[in-house]
Design a protein around this motif. Structure first.
Motif, PDB file in Angstrom:
ATOM      1  N   ILE A   1       2.005 -34.071 120.436  1.00  0.00           N
ATOM      2  CA  ILE A   1       3.238 -34.305 121.181  1.00  0.00           C
ATOM      3  C   ILE A   1       3.032 -34.041 122.665  1.00  0.00           C
ATOM      4  O   ILE A   1       3.410 -34.833 123.517  1.00  0.00           O
ATOM      5  CB  ILE A   1       4.374 -33.421 120.640  1.00  0.00           C
ATOM      6  CG1 ILE A   1       4.696 -33.804 119.189  1.00  0.00           C
ATOM      7  CG2 ILE A   1       5.617 -33.542 121.512  1.00  0.00           C
ATOM      8  CD1 ILE A   1       5.761 -32.942 118.559  1.00  0.00           C
TER       9      ILE A   1
ATOM     10  N   VAL B   1       1.131 -28.648 121.536  1.00  0.00           N
ATOM     11  CA  VAL B   1       2.209 -28.930 120.594  1.00  0.00           C
ATOM     12  C   VAL B   1       1.840 -30.158 119.777  1.00  0.00           C
ATOM     13  O   VAL B   1       1.554 -31.226 120.333  1.00  0.00           O
ATOM     14  CB  VAL B   1       3.551 -29.141 121.315  1.00  0.00           C
ATOM     15  CG1 VAL B   1       4.659 -29.407 120.297  1.00  0.00           C
ATOM     16  CG2 VAL B   1       3.901 -27.924 122.161  1.00  0.00           C
TER      17      VAL B   1
ATOM     18  N   LYS C   1       2.945 -25.508 117.085  1.00  0.00           N
ATOM     19  CA  LYS C   1       2.344 -25.078 118.344  1.00  0.00           C
ATOM     20  C   LYS C   1       1.031 -24.368 118.078  1.00  0.00           C
ATOM     21  O   LYS C   1       0.977 -23.389 117.338  1.00  0.00           O
ATOM     22  CB  LYS C   1       3.293 -24.143 119.099  1.00  0.00           C
ATOM     23  CG  LYS C   1       2.799 -23.809 120.510  1.00  0.00           C
ATOM     24  CD  LYS C   1       3.906 -23.310 121.391  1.00  0.00           C
ATOM     25  CE  LYS C   1       3.450 -23.176 122.838  1.00  0.00           C
ATOM     26  NZ  LYS C   1       4.532 -22.771 123.734  1.00  0.00           N
TER      27      LYS C   1
ATOM     28  N   ALA D   1       7.572 -29.572 114.662  1.00  0.00           N
ATOM     29  CA  ALA D   1       6.677 -29.367 115.796  1.00  0.00           C
ATOM     30  C   ALA D   1       5.835 -28.131 115.518  1.00  0.00           C
ATOM     31  O   ALA D   1       6.360 -27.085 115.150  1.00  0.00           O
ATOM     32  CB  ALA D   1       7.469 -29.195 117.081  1.00  0.00           C
TER      33      ALA D   1
ATOM     34  N   ARG E   1       2.676 -32.757 116.342  1.00  0.00           N
ATOM     35  CA  ARG E   1       3.697 -33.240 115.422  1.00  0.00           C
ATOM     36  C   ARG E   1       3.167 -33.094 114.006  1.00  0.00           C
ATOM     37  O   ARG E   1       2.047 -33.543 113.704  1.00  0.00           O
ATOM     38  CB  ARG E   1       4.046 -34.710 115.710  1.00  0.00           C
ATOM     39  CG  ARG E   1       5.198 -35.242 114.854  1.00  0.00           C
ATOM     40  CD  ARG E   1       5.634 -36.606 115.357  1.00  0.00           C
ATOM     41  NE  ARG E   1       4.592 -37.585 115.160  1.00  0.00           N
ATOM     42  CZ  ARG E   1       4.458 -38.334 114.058  1.00  0.00           C
ATOM     43  NH1 ARG E   1       5.302 -38.181 113.053  1.00  0.00           N
ATOM     44  NH2 ARG E   1       3.489 -39.205 113.974  1.00  0.00           N
TER      45      ARG E   1
END
Length: 274
Positions: A10, A18, A33, A31, A20
């Motif tokens: 992302i 980040v 991280k 999401a 997806r």
């Protein structure tokens, strides 16, 4: 991580990557991280621990800015990226003043305040509303000092009378700015209707305690003036895979610029399902 499948990237920020992902059991998109460590032997950075704690609490100060306000497929507004957020426990406890993204940072934070309230978020809301109208940031400072200078030049030089407690802020005596009478709201928000100006100016006040509380902002005349807010069910929603339409083509960095932009224009002109 075994519960999720990574679907793509992302974005990337100061605190990590980040991704997806998709929850394998429910099929919901999420999401993920991925935090990067420069030296793992030094342990987990405090900023990472702080963000994890903020995500677990969810009832905290936020890093409010347009880039962190996302609308889900169901039309629900969600606040994302709590890297510069802080857990708020009590007004009597000291906190770091290095919170929130600079353009949306309240003036008490720019003056180094260690004791503050949720009103710093209300200032950020005012900045965001102004930016939505103007289509550019209201206070775009490149450094903390320049940020404060822009605020003072725009809103006018504060005094102890107009902002009680100003002279007691930690960094008040460290820097001075030329006196400014401030700009008119007509110049700050050109073409704005009275309701927009009335709402924004209630947020962008120097004394934190005078800023319009969120619950009162919800019944401000702005929200009952044409054009009225639409129902969630009537909000335009992105189609599935709308992001992937811009990710199907990889460009050769050695390609001549005219060919690259020609290919990009073709992609943007491609028909959609809407």
């Amino acid at each position: 991580m075994e519960m999720f499948k990574v679907m793509g990237k992302i974005g990337e920020g100061a605190h990590g990557l980040v991704l997806r992902g998709r929850h394998i059991v429910s099929g919901h998109d999420v999401a993920l991280k991925k935090v990067t460590f420069k030296k793992f032997e030094d342990g987990i950075p405090n900023s990472v621990l702080r963000e994890i704690k903020a995500l677990r609490e969810l009832d905290s100060d936020y890093d409010l800015k347009p880039a962190n306000l996302l609308v889900s497929r169901d039309g629900v507004l969600k606040i994302a990226d709590l890297g510069l957020a802080r857990i708020f426990w009590s007004e009597t406890r000291p906190y770091s003043h290095q919170v929130a993204t600079r353009w949306y940072r309240a003036p008490e934070l720019l003056y180094g305040a260690r004791h503050y309230t949720h009103a710093v978020d209300l200032w950020a809301v005012g900045c965001i509303l102004a930016e939505m109208h103007n289509r550019h940031p209201l206070f775009p400072g490149e450094t903390d000092i320049e940020q404060l200078a822009i605020v003072v030049r725009t809103l006018g030089t504060p005094t102890e009378e107009s902002w009680p407690g100003l002279t007691k802020l930690p960094d008040y005596n460290k820097i001075t700015f030329p006196h400014s009478p401030g700009l008119s709201w007509r110049k700050m928000l050109p073409g704005a209707c009275p309701e927009v100006v009335g709402l924004v100016r209630r947020f962008l006040l120097y004394p934190a305690g005078h800023r319009l509380p969120a619950e009162k902002a919800l019944v401000h005349p702005y929200f009952f003036t044409e054009p009225l807010p639409c129902l969630v069910s009537a909000m335009p929603k992105p189609e599935d895979g709308h992001r992937q339409r811009f990710k199907r083509t990889e460009y050769n960095v050695d390609m001549p610029a005219d060919q690259m932009f020609q290919a990009l224009n073709s992609l943007l002109a491609a028909p959609t399902d809407n």
